[in-house]
Design an enzyme around this catalytic site. Structure first.
Site, PDB file in Angstrom:
ATOM      1  N   PRO A   2       0.833  -1.186  -0.048  1.00 40.14           N
ATOM      2  CG  PRO A   2       0.179  -0.963   2.071  1.00 40.14           C
ATOM      3  CD  PRO A   2       0.808  -2.042   1.220  1.00 40.14           C
ATOM      4  CD  GLU A   3       3.022   3.754  -3.856  1.00 40.14           C
ATOM      5  OE1 GLU A   3       3.534   4.754  -3.213  1.00 40.14           O
ATOM      6  OE2 GLU A   3       3.459   3.072  -4.656  1.00 40.14           O
TER       7      GLU A   3
END
Ligand SMILES: [Zn+2]
Length: 290
Positions: A2-3
């Protein structure tokens, strides 16, 4: 992985659904999920019992819950980790690793992780430049979404590095939260090739690329932040909600949205870099060739 925007969505959900609640008990259902908590599962559960969660925090891609006893519960989402808020009556998820129950008998917090690369750990909170962060996050720089982010200082640090600009953008100690996708998008917006030597960037170029990184993450947040109003906090690293608006990432062979040249992909460490060969001119000589 995930960013930042995805992690921010999870943080906001946790802030809404678990901040202010007192933990009564914690079940560790898989030892790997707390392997980063070196004293072990009994210590983890014992220290959390009776403790109030005061806030959900994030720096870059790091996520944690502030606890009233001065500690933090760090959540590493890894490849597939999810923080779910579920009614106690909901059946256990197949990959449920940790269950947190609360004194108000309301919904449980569940850490679900199919691939078990993620996990939870307790850490002490330490003061870094006037902000409390977990000790293991102390080396991580402020991210561009942080109200106390200092653009001028970040530009100076960027230009002080002797590396390539994309590598510098991904260096979490300099500016945190910029992952591979957002680095490529920011470089395209700033018309810079990722192999540009940082020491040869002008101050204006440094400001442009960091501002572009901030904008691209803010756009992603705007696209994904509104769809999470349900009592279900979720991240799986496959958001997709922002993909339609990506300018270069994942678009090899497709026309540049600015000039029409075909987007190129090339190997970057064990990943890929995407860029427009016309808008983002490669520097004449790579600093790596010296
Ligand atoms: Zn172009």
């Amino acid at each position: 992985m995930p960013e930042l925007p995805e992690v921010e969505v999870v943080r906001a959900g946790l802030e809404r659904h678990v901040a202010g609640r007192v933990i009564t008990s914690v079940d560790v259902l898989h030892p790997r999920a707390i392997r980063r908590h070196v004293p072990g599962a009994d210590d983890f559960a014992g220290r959390l019992a009776g403790v109030k969660i005061t806030a959900a925090r994030r720096r870059g891609k790091y996520l944690w819950l502030d606890l009233a006893d001065g500690e933090a519960m760090l959540a590493h989402l890894g490849m597939s980790g999810q923080m779910l808020v579920q009614p106690a009556s909901a059946p256990d998820e197949k990959h449920l690793r940790v269950r947190v129950r609360f004194a108000d008998a309301g919904p449980e917090l569940r850490f679900v992780d199919q691939r078990t690369f993620g996990g939870l750990a307790l850490d002490e909170l330490v003061d870094v430049d006037g902000t409390l962060v977990p000790a293991s996050v102390a080396h991580v720089g402020r991210d561009p979404m942080d109200p106390l982010f200092d653009l001028a200082a970040a530009v100076a640090a960027l230009r002080g590095k002797r590396t390539e600009v994309k590598r510098a953008l991904l260096d979490q100690t300099l500016v945190s939260g910029i992952g591979n996708i957002y680095a490529d998008e920011a470089l395209w917006r700033a018309r810079l090739h990722g192999t540009r030597p940082t020491e040869r960037l002008t101050r204006a170029q440094g400001e442009l690329v960091l501002t572009a990184a901030t904008e691209v993450m803010a756009d992603a947040l705007g696209a994904g932040g509104t769809s999470f109003d349900a009592l279900y906090v979720n991240v799986n690293g496959e958001s997709g909600y922002f993909e339609r608006s990506l300018a270069v990432y994942g678009r090899a062979g497709e026309p540049c949205r600015r000039c029409g040249a075909l987007i190129r992909r090339e190997a970057f460490t064990n990943r890929s870099s995407y860029f427009c060969p016309r808008c983002q001119r490669r520097p004449r000589r790579s600093p790596m060739a010296r």
